[in-house]
Design a protein around this motif. Structure first.
Motif, PDB file in Angstrom:
ATOM      1  N   LEU A 182       6.169   0.172   1.632  1.00  0.00           N
ATOM      2  CA  LEU A 182       6.047  -1.002   2.501  1.00  0.00           C
ATOM      3  C   LEU A 182       6.667  -2.254   1.881  1.00  0.00           C
ATOM      4  CD1 LEU A 182       2.377  -0.521   3.758  1.00  0.00           C
ATOM      5  CD2 LEU A 182       4.462  -0.219   5.095  1.00  0.00           C
ATOM      6  N   GLY A 183       7.119  -2.139   0.656  1.00  0.00           N
ATOM      7  CA  GLY A 183       7.728  -3.298   0.014  1.00  0.00           C
ATOM      8  C   GLY A 183       6.738  -4.332  -0.458  1.00  0.00           C
ATOM      9  N   ASP A 208      -5.736  -2.768   0.082  1.00  0.00           N
ATOM     10  CA  ASP A 208      -5.806  -2.293   1.470  1.00  0.00           C
ATOM     11  C   ASP A 208      -5.432  -3.402   2.452  1.00  0.00           C
ATOM     12  OD1 ASP A 208      -6.561   0.260   0.732  1.00  0.00           O
ATOM     13  OD2 ASP A 208      -8.711  -0.152   0.889  1.00  0.00           O
ATOM     14  N   GLN A 209      -5.901  -4.614   2.197  1.00  0.00           N
ATOM     15  CA  GLN A 209      -5.569  -5.727   3.093  1.00  0.00           C
ATOM     16  C   GLN A 209      -4.079  -6.065   3.033  1.00  0.00           C
ATOM     17  OE1 GLN A 209      -8.432  -8.569   1.535  1.00  0.00           O
ATOM     18  NE2 GLN A 209      -9.690  -8.393   3.378  1.00  0.00           N
ATOM     19  N   LEU A 210      -3.504  -6.002   1.855  1.00  0.00           N
ATOM     20  CA  LEU A 210      -2.069  -6.254   1.729  1.00  0.00           C
ATOM     21  C   LEU A 210      -1.261  -5.217   2.497  1.00  0.00           C
ATOM     22  CD1 LEU A 210      -1.860  -7.205  -2.053  1.00  0.00           C
ATOM     23  CD2 LEU A 210      -1.356  -8.721  -0.133  1.00  0.00           C
ATOM     24  N   MET A 211      -1.684  -3.949   2.403  1.00  0.00           N
ATOM     25  CA  MET A 211      -0.980  -2.889   3.126  1.00  0.00           C
ATOM     26  C   MET A 211      -1.145  -3.058   4.632  1.00  0.00           C
ATOM     27  SD  MET A 211      -1.387   0.581   0.814  1.00  0.00           S
ATOM     28  CE  MET A 211      -3.170   0.655   0.913  1.00  0.00           C
ATOM     29  N   ASP A 265      -1.619   7.418  -4.246  1.00  0.00           N
ATOM     30  CA  ASP A 265      -1.188   7.308  -2.852  1.00  0.00           C
ATOM     31  C   ASP A 265      -0.980   5.836  -2.465  1.00  0.00           C
ATOM     32  OD1 ASP A 265      -1.276  10.041  -2.519  1.00  0.00           O
ATOM     33  OD2 ASP A 265      -3.333  10.041  -1.775  1.00  0.00           O
ATOM     34  N   GLN A 266      -1.849   4.947  -2.996  1.00  0.00           N
ATOM     35  CA  GLN A 266      -1.691   3.522  -2.700  1.00  0.00           C
ATOM     36  C   GLN A 266      -0.403   2.983  -3.309  1.00  0.00           C
ATOM     37  OE1 GLN A 266      -5.397   1.898  -4.228  1.00  0.00           O
ATOM     38  NE2 GLN A 266      -6.251   1.764  -2.169  1.00  0.00           N
ATOM     39  N   ILE A 267      -0.101   3.425  -4.517  1.00  0.00           N
ATOM     40  CA  ILE A 267       1.133   2.968  -5.164  1.00  0.00           C
ATOM     41  C   ILE A 267       2.347   3.382  -4.340  1.00  0.00           C
ATOM     42  CG2 ILE A 267       2.585   3.236  -7.215  1.00  0.00           C
ATOM     43  CD1 ILE A 267       0.048   3.544  -8.846  1.00  0.00           C
ATOM     44  N   ILE A 268       2.335   4.634  -3.865  1.00  0.00           N
ATOM     45  CA  ILE A 268       3.459   5.133  -3.067  1.00  0.00           C
ATOM     46  C   ILE A 268       3.590   4.338  -1.772  1.00  0.00           C
ATOM     47  CG2 ILE A 268       4.317   7.134  -1.778  1.00  0.00           C
ATOM     48  CD1 ILE A 268       2.947   8.880  -3.933  1.00  0.00           C
TER      49      ILE A 268
END
Length: 222
Positions: free
Chosen positions: A98-99, A119-122, A90-93
Motif C-alpha cells: 500500500l506504500g 491497522d488504521q494506517l492501512m 502479513d502487515q509488513i507485506i
C-alpha cells in the motif's frame, strides 16, 4: 562395709585400649580448636553460609538452573516486551504493497491524526485518505478518525460538508449521506431560503425532498 574405688594408676589396660584412651584427648582438643561460626555470622551470611544439610559450613554454589525451568523475571519481561513490539509479517507485506512509509505516518500526524496504529494506517491508505483530505475535513469540522473513514467510504467530500455547515445544516455522516442520496445540495438549501423557507434540520430537508418539493416550481401556500 565401705569399698574404696581403686586408683586409676592401679587399673590395668590392654595395650590397644591404652592407645585408644590416650588418643581421645587429642581428638577432643582438635575439635575444640576448630572455628565455629557464630549465630550472628551465619545470619549475616544468609543461606549461602549453610550447606544443603542445613549446617554451618563451606559456602555451596546454588544449583544450576535446569533447562526448561521458568526464566528469571527480567528475562521473561524482556521477551514479552519484544513480542509486543513485533509487527506481523502479513502487515509488513500489506504496508509495503500500500506504500505506507514512515513519511506517510508523519504526514498524517502533522495533518491532525497522530498516533495511528498500523491497522488504521492501512485502512486510511486503502480508502485513499490523504493528509490533504484530513486537513480539509478538519477545516469542515470533522476530526474523528472513524468519521473520516466513513465519509471517505461514502464518497462524501469535505467541500459538501463545509458548505452545508456554513448554511447551518449540521448533521452526522449518515445525515449527509442521506441528503446526498436524495440530491439535497447547498444550492437546494439556498433556493429554499430565497423562497423564505429556512430549514436547517437534515430530517426536514430529507422529508421535503423525498416528497418532491421543488422551491423553483412549487408554492408554499396550503
Amino acid at each position: 562395709m565401705l569399698t574404696m574405688a581403686a586408683p586409676l594408676a592401679a587399673v590395668t589396660f590392654a595395650p590397644s585400649q591404652a592407645a585408644s584412651v590416650a588418643s581421645e584427648p587429642t581428638r577432643t582438643t582438635a575439635a575444640a580448636s576448630a572455628p565455629t561460626a557464630s549465630p550472628h555470622a551465619v545470619a549475616a551470611a544468609g543461606p549461602a553460609a549453610l550447606d544443603y544439610r542445613g549446617s554451618a559450613g563451606a559456602v555451596a554454589a546454588p544449583p544450576a538452573r535446569v533447562a526448561g525451568s521458568p526464566l528469571a523475571p527480567s528475562a521473561a519481561a524482556a521477551q514479552t516486551s519484544a513480542s509486543d513490539s513485533e509487527i506481523d509479517a502479513d502487515q509488513i507485506i500489506e504496508m509495503r504493497a500500500l506504500g505506507i512509509t514512515p513519511g506517510f505516518k508523519r504526514s498524517m500526524a502533522q495533518a491532525g491524526l497522530p498516533g495511528l496504529t498500523v491497522d488504521q494506517l492501512m485502512q486510511a491508505r486503502s480508502l485513499g485518505i490523504t493528509p490533504e483530505y484530513v486537513r480539509d475535513m478538519r477545516a469542515a469540522g470533522l476530526s474523528d478518525f472513524e468519521e473520516l473513514t466513513s465519509a471517505r467510504a461514502l464518497r462524501i467530500e469535505p467541500a459538501y460538508i463545509g458548505a452545508m455547515r456554513r448554511l447551518g445544516v449540521n448533521g452526522s455522516i449518515d445525515d449527509y449521506q442521506g441528503m446526498i442520496s436524495l440530491g439535497i445540495t447547498p444550492d437546494y438549501v439556498r433556493r429554499l431560503r430565497a423562497r423564505g423557507i429556512r430549514v436547517t434540520s437534515p430530517d426536514k430537508l430529507t422529508s421535503m425532498k423525498a416528497l418532491g418539493f421543488d422551491p423553483d416550481k412549487d408554492s408554499d401556500d396550503p
